[in-house]
Scaffold this active site. Structure first.
Site, PDB file in Angstrom:
ATOM      1  N   TYR A   1     -11.408  -0.908  -0.068  1.00  0.00           N
ATOM      2  CA  TYR A   1     -11.384  -0.495   1.348  1.00  0.00           C
ATOM      3  C   TYR A   1     -10.076   0.197   1.687  1.00  0.00           C
ATOM      4  O   TYR A   1      -9.973   0.852   2.730  1.00  0.00           O
ATOM      5  CB  TYR A   1     -11.619  -1.704   2.256  1.00  0.00           C
ATOM      6  CG  TYR A   1     -10.387  -2.405   2.807  1.00  0.00           C
ATOM      7  CD1 TYR A   1      -9.633  -3.277   2.028  1.00  0.00           C
ATOM      8  CD2 TYR A   1      -9.974  -2.192   4.122  1.00  0.00           C
ATOM      9  CE1 TYR A   1      -8.523  -3.912   2.537  1.00  0.00           C
ATOM     10  CE2 TYR A   1      -8.856  -2.829   4.646  1.00  0.00           C
ATOM     11  CZ  TYR A   1      -8.129  -3.695   3.845  1.00  0.00           C
ATOM     12  OH  TYR A   1      -7.017  -4.318   4.365  1.00  0.00           O
ATOM     13  N   ARG A   2      -9.086   0.091   0.789  1.00  0.00           N
ATOM     14  CA  ARG A   2      -7.737   0.559   1.095  1.00  0.00           C
ATOM     15  C   ARG A   2      -6.953   0.440  -0.203  1.00  0.00           C
ATOM     16  O   ARG A   2      -7.229  -0.432  -1.018  1.00  0.00           O
ATOM     17  CB  ARG A   2      -7.166  -0.402   2.133  1.00  0.00           C
ATOM     18  CG  ARG A   2      -5.853  -0.051   2.785  1.00  0.00           C
ATOM     19  CD  ARG A   2      -5.584  -1.150   3.814  1.00  0.00           C
ATOM     20  NE  ARG A   2      -4.360  -1.007   4.541  1.00  0.00           N
ATOM     21  CZ  ARG A   2      -3.868  -1.947   5.362  1.00  0.00           C
ATOM     22  NH1 ARG A   2      -4.516  -3.081   5.537  1.00  0.00           N
ATOM     23  NH2 ARG A   2      -2.759  -1.750   6.006  1.00  0.00           N
TER      24      ARG A   2
ATOM     25  N   ASP B   1      -1.805 -11.098   8.653  1.00  0.00           N
ATOM     26  CA  ASP B   1      -1.063 -12.257   8.135  1.00  0.00           C
ATOM     27  C   ASP B   1       0.419 -12.187   8.466  1.00  0.00           C
ATOM     28  O   ASP B   1       1.057 -13.205   8.686  1.00  0.00           O
ATOM     29  CB  ASP B   1      -1.257 -12.369   6.631  1.00  0.00           C
ATOM     30  CG  ASP B   1      -2.702 -12.657   6.276  1.00  0.00           C
ATOM     31  OD1 ASP B   1      -3.042 -13.835   6.106  1.00  0.00           O
ATOM     32  OD2 ASP B   1      -3.500 -11.699   6.206  1.00  0.00           O
TER      33      ASP B   1
ATOM     34  N   TYR C   1       0.817  -1.212   0.000  1.00  0.00           N
ATOM     35  CA  TYR C   1       0.000   0.000   0.000  1.00  0.00           C
ATOM     36  C   TYR C   1       0.856   1.269   0.000  1.00  0.00           C
ATOM     37  O   TYR C   1       0.338   2.359   0.216  1.00  0.00           O
ATOM     38  CB  TYR C   1      -0.934  -0.006   1.213  1.00  0.00           C
ATOM     39  CG  TYR C   1      -2.015  -1.073   1.166  1.00  0.00           C
ATOM     40  CD1 TYR C   1      -2.948  -1.086   0.123  1.00  0.00           C
ATOM     41  CD2 TYR C   1      -2.112  -2.058   2.136  1.00  0.00           C
ATOM     42  CE1 TYR C   1      -3.943  -2.047   0.078  1.00  0.00           C
ATOM     43  CE2 TYR C   1      -3.109  -3.026   2.092  1.00  0.00           C
ATOM     44  CZ  TYR C   1      -4.026  -3.015   1.055  1.00  0.00           C
ATOM     45  OH  TYR C   1      -5.018  -3.967   1.002  1.00  0.00           O
TER      46      TYR C   1
ATOM     47  N   HIS D   1       4.701  -6.646  -4.348  1.00  0.00           N
ATOM     48  CA  HIS D   1       3.279  -6.875  -4.597  1.00  0.00           C
ATOM     49  C   HIS D   1       2.458  -5.633  -4.332  1.00  0.00           C
ATOM     50  O   HIS D   1       2.859  -4.704  -3.642  1.00  0.00           O
ATOM     51  CB  HIS D   1       2.742  -8.070  -3.811  1.00  0.00           C
ATOM     52  CG  HIS D   1       2.835  -7.931  -2.322  1.00  0.00           C
ATOM     53  ND1 HIS D   1       2.090  -7.028  -1.618  1.00  0.00           N
ATOM     54  CD2 HIS D   1       3.580  -8.585  -1.415  1.00  0.00           C
ATOM     55  CE1 HIS D   1       2.370  -7.130  -0.339  1.00  0.00           C
ATOM     56  NE2 HIS D   1       3.289  -8.061  -0.177  1.00  0.00           N
TER      57      HIS D   1
END
Ligand code: EUG
Length: 602
Positions: free
Chosen positions: A528-529, A204, A144, A447
């Site tokens: 959501y993000r 995670d 992100y 990623h």
């Protein structure tokens, strides 16, 4: 395999791993580096990236003043070669998973405040010199944007390095108060050390900031997996330097003590303000309270489904189970492609082509794995005493029994190195590192998450899934969907894995992301993000009534931060000073910036 320098442990560094994971961390690092083809760092092409509209002289003078306020050792210029490192030795200078040029989303300097008062001093300094600041907690918001500021040349305020105390663990109230630098690892270890019968809730990966993840509204996997929903009380430095406590913390405790109800009641009196400090740039959260869970017996399990076309039936079976809270936690539904991925073996082990792995190749390999030839894999955990768990599992099995060819597994049925065992840890609040194995898929892997929300309803989930299937194929990426089921909705997380040494692959990943966001929004679904580079695009999809929500956010932003110093552009919220000057990234701006630079277009 070559052995690299040992990753830091918690005893050496606040952001390190617990000693119990030292050898696992070492193996993870060695394996990741064994797939690297790009050099650890390249010489810098540019000098220090200055804040917008700031001369070198003005910048140097401002830095001199900041050093006076914090001590010279607590302000460091970002002028050395950039090193991506890896999860446990991550940079605070740039985005380790860069999507545009490595040297583009960079800070000019990093400041390390040691207290809330010093955070206030940094904020006042930023206002005086009109230099944008970008606070990070630990900086592990991987996928992100990591620790990168949205506006190049901002000063990163690295809160975690010196503000990493667990301020309180209240065993009677089952709650805690932490500073930004407390990781899931650190909180977990402290609770173990005190032998308290309490659980934390971890995402995670366990290296992130408890506070930082919650204000970005991250998710974990015990019954208390909604991190923001399970926080209670905040202490916040506002962009004008003022200090604020929310919830019951606003009521002074007797004799100057913290309010005794601060971690017991969330909303207190008046507007519930906490929400506007999540996913925003309205304040710097320096303390935050969290509820903890009482330990309980638990049972993890895996259910496999036979056919890809079972997807709608699986979602329909999940809905009542989730709504009635028979599913005890936030279970994950993953496509079988992930069973290949979580082994930690590279893509080349399974398939020699460069295109996405064909379905029949996945099928062939899956049939040799413990999951067998299947389509979707459901990882759940039930909580309570033994008798209760048995009843719950009977209900769950009968709900799925209608789907032909479903198979139920307990951890006991699966090999000791199977992914289920790390799932079982995460779902009982034990932070681990297993998910790093994703990154062995490609050399130099990074990623990017595409993270839409879909109702837990087949008709909706199918639309989102089909958009993913079609666009991943169009852009040539393997599709790795993980659906995190929270009840009435599911976070559909698609993990786009790309080689960060390849500009063309980055361009494809950015194009895929742009189209995914646009197509999902056209059908009525939103994220959501998202990564900082896609914040403008995502924020704009929430445009009902001519962008009423963004105008509301901008009104708050301008009132609280008239000089626009705090994280401009974060979550798509630009202060007045930046608006209409071409900072927003819409259309194909991200793709176009790859190999070039992020700069205002006007
Ligand atoms: C994951 C889940 C997320 C997220 C990023 C990654 C899980 C990957 C539910 O939210 O934002 C396996």
């Amino acid at each position: 395999m070559k052995t690299r320098t040992p990753p830091p442990t918690l005893t050496e560094k606040y952001s390190g791993v617990p000693p119990r994971l030292a050898s696992i961390a070492q193996q993870a690092k060695d394996r990741l580096y064994s797939h690297r083809t790009a050099p650890e760092s390249i010489p810098r092409r540019h000098d220090v990236r200055l804040p917008p509209d700031t001369t070198r002289e003005a910048f140097d003078e401002a830095i001199r003043m900041l050093r006076q306020a914090l001590g010279p050792e607590n302000v460091v210029l970002n002028d050395q070669p950039l090193v991506d490192g890896w999860y446990l030795e991550h940079p605070n200078t740039h985005d380790a998973f860069h999507m545009v040029d490595q040297e583009d989303l960079v800070c000019s300097a990093v400041a390390y405040p040691g207290s809330t008062a010093e955070v206030q001093a940094v904020v006042r300094w930023a206002n005086e010199y009109e230099i944008p600041i970008y606070p990070i907690s630990i900086g592990r918001n991987v996928g992100y944007g990591g620790s990168a500021p949205r506006v190049p040349g901002s000063v990163v305020v690295d809160l975690g390095r010196r503000m990493n105390k667990i301020l309180d663990i209240d065993a009677e109230n089952a709650s805690c108060v932490v500073e930004p630098g407390v990781s899931y690892f650190a909180l977990y270890e402290e609770i173990q050390k005190r032998k308290l019968p309490l659980w934390i809730d971890t995402p995670d990966l366990g290296g992130g900031s408890v506070l930082g993840n919650a204000i970005d509204r991250g998710v974990g996997y015990t019954p208390m997996g909604d991190h923001f929903a399970n926080h209670c009380g905040m202490e916040i430095v506002l962009p004008n330097g003022e200090l604020l406590r929310t919830g019951m913390g606003a009521l002074p405790g007797k004799g100057g003590a913290d309010n005794p109800t601060w971690q017991s009641f969330q909303p207190a009196y008046g507007p519930y303000s906490d929400g506007v400090f999540s996913q925003s740039n309205f304040g710097i959260v320096c303390q935050m309270g969290f509820w903890l869970m009482h330990e309980t017996d638990h049972q993890s399990y895996m259910i496999t489904f036979a056919r890809d076309e079972d997807f709608p039936d699986i979602v329909e079976a999940i809905r009542p189970l989730a709504q009635k809270r028979i599913l005890g936690n936030i279970p994950q539904l993953r496509h079988v492609a992930q069973e290949l991925n979580v082994t930690g073996l590279p893509k080349s082990h399974w398939y020699s082509g460069t295109s996405p792995i064909p379905r029949d190749v996945i099928r062939k390999h899956a049939s040799q794995l413990p999951c067998g030839d299947c389509s979707w894999v459901f990882y759940g955990t039930q909580y309570g005493d033994e008798a209760s768990i048995k009843t719950q599992l009977d209900t769950i099995k009968s709900a799925f029994a209608a789907i032909k060819g479903y198979k139920f597994f307990l951890p006991f049925d699966l090999p000791t190195d199977h992914y289920i065992h790390s799932r079982a840890l995460v779902c009982s609040g034990v932070p681990v590192l297993r998910e790093l194995d994703w990154l062995n898929w490609k050399p130099n892997a990074a990623h990017l998450f595409f993270s839409p929300i879909t109702p837990t309803r087949a008709a909706d989930a199918k639309v989102v899934h089909e958009i993913n299937v079609r666009l991943h194929a169009k852009y040539g990426f393997d599709l790795f969907p993980t659906l995190c089921v929270a009840g009435r909705e599911m976070h559909y997380i698609a993990n786009i894995i790309y080689d960060r040494s390849s500009a063309s692959e980055k361009r494809r990943a950015a194009g895929l992301m742009r189209e995914l966001i646009a197509e999902a929004a056209r059908e009525g679904y939103g994220e959501y993000r998202t990564h900082i580079l896609f914040a403008d695009q995502v924020a704009k999809t929430y445009g009902w009534n001519n962008g009423a929500l963004m105008r509301f956010n901008e009104t708050i932003k301008d009132a609280l931060d008239p000089n626009g110093i705090l994280a401009p552009g974060r979550n798509g919220i630009w202060p007045r000073k930046y608006r209409g000057k071409g900072w927003e990234l819409f259309g194909d701006s991200v793709e176009m910036a790859i190999g070039g630079t992020i700069a205002p277009k006007l």
